[in-house]
Design an enzyme around this catalytic site. Structure first.
Site, PDB file in Angstrom:
ATOM      1  N   ILE A 190      33.339 -23.826  36.581  1.00 44.30           N
ATOM      2  CA  ILE A 190      33.568 -24.856  35.558  1.00 44.30           C
ATOM      3  C   ILE A 190      35.062 -24.990  35.248  1.00 44.30           C
ATOM      4  O   ILE A 190      35.590 -26.099  35.142  1.00 44.30           O
ATOM      5  CB  ILE A 190      32.759 -24.511  34.282  1.00 44.30           C
ATOM      6  CG1 ILE A 190      31.257 -24.677  34.558  1.00 44.30           C
ATOM      7  CG2 ILE A 190      33.205 -25.378  33.107  1.00 44.30           C
ATOM      8  CD1 ILE A 190      30.345 -24.145  33.455  1.00 44.30           C
TER       9      ILE A 190
ATOM     10  N   ASN B  90      37.751 -21.189  28.545  1.00 43.11           N
ATOM     11  CA  ASN B  90      36.581 -21.269  29.424  1.00 43.11           C
ATOM     12  C   ASN B  90      36.184 -19.935  30.044  1.00 43.11           C
ATOM     13  O   ASN B  90      34.995 -19.698  30.291  1.00 43.11           O
ATOM     14  CB  ASN B  90      36.863 -22.288  30.547  1.00 43.11           C
ATOM     15  CG  ASN B  90      35.900 -22.129  31.703  1.00 43.11           C
ATOM     16  OD1 ASN B  90      34.745 -22.557  31.643  1.00 43.11           O
ATOM     17  ND2 ASN B  90      36.356 -21.473  32.771  1.00 43.11           N
TER      18      ASN B  90
ATOM     19  N   TYR C 268      25.580 -11.575  25.655  1.00 40.38           N
ATOM     20  CA  TYR C 268      26.248 -12.813  26.062  1.00 40.38           C
ATOM     21  C   TYR C 268      26.023 -13.918  25.021  1.00 40.38           C
ATOM     22  O   TYR C 268      26.971 -14.573  24.571  1.00 40.38           O
ATOM     23  CB  TYR C 268      25.708 -13.233  27.429  1.00 40.38           C
ATOM     24  CG  TYR C 268      26.179 -14.574  27.924  1.00 40.38           C
ATOM     25  CD1 TYR C 268      27.529 -14.839  28.131  1.00 40.38           C
ATOM     26  CD2 TYR C 268      25.263 -15.584  28.215  1.00 40.38           C
ATOM     27  CE1 TYR C 268      27.957 -16.069  28.602  1.00 40.38           C
ATOM     28  CE2 TYR C 268      25.680 -16.814  28.697  1.00 40.38           C
ATOM     29  CZ  TYR C 268      27.026 -17.059  28.882  1.00 40.38           C
ATOM     30  OH  TYR C 268      27.446 -18.280  29.345  1.00 40.38           O
TER      31      TYR C 268
ATOM     32  N   LYS D  60      28.860 -15.838  22.571  1.00 40.77           N
ATOM     33  CA  LYS D  60      29.093 -17.284  22.548  1.00 40.77           C
ATOM     34  C   LYS D  60      28.748 -17.876  21.184  1.00 40.77           C
ATOM     35  O   LYS D  60      29.369 -18.866  20.758  1.00 40.77           O
ATOM     36  CB  LYS D  60      28.299 -17.959  23.666  1.00 40.77           C
ATOM     37  CG  LYS D  60      28.775 -17.576  25.076  1.00 40.77           C
ATOM     38  CD  LYS D  60      30.204 -18.017  25.348  1.00 40.77           C
ATOM     39  CE  LYS D  60      30.565 -17.908  26.822  1.00 40.77           C
ATOM     40  NZ  LYS D  60      31.893 -18.447  27.134  1.00 40.77           N
TER      41      LYS D  60
ATOM     42  N   THR E 203      27.639 -22.886  39.865  1.00 43.02           N
ATOM     43  CA  THR E 203      28.962 -22.277  40.071  1.00 43.02           C
ATOM     44  C   THR E 203      28.768 -20.999  40.882  1.00 43.02           C
ATOM     45  O   THR E 203      27.637 -20.531  41.046  1.00 43.02           O
ATOM     46  CB  THR E 203      29.613 -21.901  38.724  1.00 43.02           C
ATOM     47  OG1 THR E 203      28.853 -20.833  38.135  1.00 43.02           O
ATOM     48  CG2 THR E 203      29.682 -23.072  37.765  1.00 43.02           C
TER      49      THR E 203
HETATM   50  N1  LIG Z   1      27.475 -21.494  35.202  1.00 40.26           N
HETATM   51  C1  LIG Z   1      26.623 -21.663  34.200  1.00 40.26           C
HETATM   52  O1  LIG Z   1      25.406 -21.908  34.395  1.00 40.26           O
HETATM   53  C2  LIG Z   1      27.115 -21.589  32.771  1.00 40.26           C
HETATM   54  C3  LIG Z   1      26.251 -22.019  31.754  1.00 40.26           C
HETATM   55  C4  LIG Z   1      26.689 -21.968  30.443  1.00 40.26           C
HETATM   56  C5  LIG Z   1      27.953 -21.535  30.141  1.00 40.26           C
HETATM   57  N2  LIG Z   1      28.796 -21.112  31.139  1.00 40.26           N
HETATM   58  C6  LIG Z   1      30.121 -20.654  30.752  1.00 40.26           C
HETATM   59  O2  LIG Z   1      31.085 -21.360  31.507  1.00 40.26           O
HETATM   60  C7  LIG Z   1      32.241 -20.551  31.697  1.00 40.26           C
HETATM   61  C8  LIG Z   1      32.590 -20.517  33.179  1.00 40.26           C
HETATM   62  O3  LIG Z   1      31.489 -20.021  33.902  1.00 40.26           O
HETATM   63  P1  LIG Z   1      31.337 -20.229  35.488  1.00 40.26           P
HETATM   64  O4  LIG Z   1      29.892 -20.339  35.777  1.00 40.26           O
HETATM   65  O5  LIG Z   1      32.272 -21.286  35.946  1.00 40.26           O
HETATM   66  O6  LIG Z   1      31.794 -18.778  36.004  1.00 40.26           O
HETATM   67  P2  LIG Z   1      32.635 -18.287  37.282  1.00 40.26           P
HETATM   68  O7  LIG Z   1      32.477 -19.229  38.420  1.00 40.26           O
HETATM   69  O8  LIG Z   1      32.278 -16.845  37.439  1.00 40.26           O
HETATM   70  O9  LIG Z   1      34.118 -18.369  36.740  1.00 40.26           O
HETATM   71  C9  LIG Z   1      34.512 -17.493  35.714  1.00 40.26           C
HETATM   72  C10 LIG Z   1      36.002 -17.625  35.519  1.00 40.26           C
HETATM   73  O10 LIG Z   1      36.375 -16.702  34.473  1.00 40.26           O
HETATM   74  C11 LIG Z   1      37.442 -15.910  34.944  1.00 40.26           C
HETATM   75  N3  LIG Z   1      37.365 -14.544  34.411  1.00 40.26           N
HETATM   76  C12 LIG Z   1      36.291 -13.717  34.378  1.00 40.26           C
HETATM   77  N4  LIG Z   1      36.647 -12.520  33.883  1.00 40.26           N
HETATM   78  C13 LIG Z   1      37.977 -12.598  33.614  1.00 40.26           C
HETATM   79  C14 LIG Z   1      38.937 -11.686  33.112  1.00 40.26           C
HETATM   80  N5  LIG Z   1      38.615 -10.419  32.783  1.00 40.26           N
HETATM   81  N6  LIG Z   1      40.208 -12.106  32.960  1.00 40.26           N
HETATM   82  C15 LIG Z   1      40.559 -13.367  33.294  1.00 40.26           C
HETATM   83  N7  LIG Z   1      39.716 -14.280  33.778  1.00 40.26           N
HETATM   84  C16 LIG Z   1      38.433 -13.889  33.940  1.00 40.26           C
HETATM   85  C17 LIG Z   1      37.322 -15.877  36.469  1.00 40.26           C
HETATM   86  O11 LIG Z   1      38.618 -15.717  37.029  1.00 40.26           O
HETATM   87  P3  LIG Z   1      39.050 -14.513  38.019  1.00 40.26           P
HETATM   88  O12 LIG Z   1      37.854 -14.150  38.830  1.00 40.26           O
HETATM   89  O13 LIG Z   1      40.194 -15.091  38.810  1.00 40.26           O
HETATM   90  O14 LIG Z   1      39.504 -13.439  37.089  1.00 40.26           O
HETATM   91  C18 LIG Z   1      36.783 -17.261  36.764  1.00 40.26           C
HETATM   92  O15 LIG Z   1      37.826 -18.176  36.935  1.00 40.26           O
HETATM   93  C19 LIG Z   1      31.901 -19.170  31.114  1.00 40.26           C
HETATM   94  O16 LIG Z   1      32.451 -19.055  29.820  1.00 40.26           O
HETATM   95  C20 LIG Z   1      30.385 -19.179  31.039  1.00 40.26           C
HETATM   96  O17 LIG Z   1      29.908 -18.356  30.011  1.00 40.26           O
HETATM   97  C21 LIG Z   1      28.397 -21.141  32.447  1.00 40.26           C
END
Ligand SMILES: NC(=O)c1ccc[n+]([C@@H]2O[C@H](COP(=O)([O-])OP(=O)(O)OC[C@H]3O[C@@H](n4cnc5c(N)ncnc54)[C@H](OP(=O)(O)O)[C@@H]3O)[C@@H](O)[C@H]2O)c1
Length: 242
Positions: free
Chosen positions: A17, A85, A150, A154, A185
């Site tokens: 995202i 994010n 989690y 949030k 994702t």
């Molecule tokens: N995907 C879904 O279904 C969904 C649904 C609801 C909400 N969300 C929310 O959307 C957001 C993004 O999720 P996503 O699905 O896109 O996840 P993702 O593909 O795993 O991406 C997560 C991002 O967060 C960064 N991150 C994780 N731990 C970190 C740390 N310790 N320090 C710095 N950066 C960190 C990662 O960067 P690096 O790996 O480079 O550190 C990555 O860029 C999250 O807040 C999640 O809770 C997602």
């Protein structure tokens, strides 16, 4: 809506995202600071944005490390748009949740956005205003088995959205949240079949693309949302509505 002349900081922009948000804001003219831990993926996002004619740079930071959060806040403090994010979502039964897992979830999902905002919002206010968009989840509103920590983290960011609106709105800083439902994702791919079950449980009947969530974030970042303050905008195919 153009974002030309604005600078945006997007946390977690190396994947999913956050990457889609960074590319979307850059396509609308913003100069975007990409941050995450993974420099290789960060550089790839910067290159993609540059190839499309946009402007981006990468700052590496581990948001689970408070010294890194402070370093990032100082390095990127003069931004007009902050997108909180980055998130982690280790699931599991409450009884099997370790203290380390609990602390990491709250460090990345709550403490880091809190202290980034603490540095950046006053600087936005001093320059006449800005927009902060937090990324939550439907699990903050509905109880979901295995997502207790989690969901609680949030729910905290949704509460902060309202508190920061009370604190910063009069200074021109709009704080809002997008609460996605199941979104395709790299992180959600790891959920396997469970993702499809969740996605098909939405009234829309399917999951989102990262670009659909990015569009909601871009709206809240833009002047089109000039009177939108303290909102929690579900982008979840209707899941929390029914
Ligand atoms: N995907 C879904 O279904 C969904 C649904 C609801 C909400 N969300 C929310 O959307 C957001 C993004 O999720 P996503 O699905 O896109 O996840 P993702 O593909 O795993 O991406 C997560 C991002 O967060 C960064 N991150 C994780 N731990 C970190 C740390 N310790 N320090 C710095 N950066 C960190 C990662 O960067 P690096 O790996 O480079 O550190 C990555 O860029 C999250 O807040 C999640 O809770 C997602």
């Amino acid at each position: 809506m153009t974002l030309t002349g604005k600078t945006a900081l997007v946390t977690g922009a190396t994947s999913g995202i956050g990457r889609a948000v960074a590319e979307r804001l850059a396509s609308q003219g913003a100069a975007v600071i990409i941050t995450g831990r993974d420099r290789v993926r960060g550089d790839e996002v910067v290159a993609t944005i540059a190839a499309a004619g946009g402007h981006a740079r990468f700052i590496s930071a581990d948001l689970g490390d408070f010294a890194d959060v402070q370093r990032l806040a100082e390095a990127a403090s003069d931004v007009d748009i902050l997108v909180n994010n980055a998130g982690v979502f280790p699931g599991g039964p409450t009884a099997q949740t370790t203290q380390d897992s609990f602390d990491l979830t709250f460090d990345v999902n709550v403490k880091a956005p809190f202290f980034l905002t603490a540095t950046i919002a006053p600087r936005m206010a001093a320059r006449g205003g800005g927009a902060i968009i937090n990324v939550s989840t439907m699990a903050a509103t509905i109880g979901m088995d295995g997502l207790a920590v989690y969901g609680a983290s949030k729910a905290a960011i949704e509460s902060l959205t309202k508190a920061w609106t009370a604190e910063y709105a009069a200074q021109g800083v709009r704080v809002n949240t997008v609460a996605p439902g199941p979104t395709r994702t790299p992180a959600s791919a790891a959920m396997g079949e469970m993702f499809d079950v969740l996605a098909s449980s939405t009234p829309a009947g399917h999951g989102a693309t990262p670009e659909e969530i990015a569009a909601a974030v871009a709206f809240l970042a833009s002047d089109d949302a000039s009177f939108v303050y303290g909102a929690i905008l579900p982008a979840d195919g209707g899941r929390v509505a029914v």
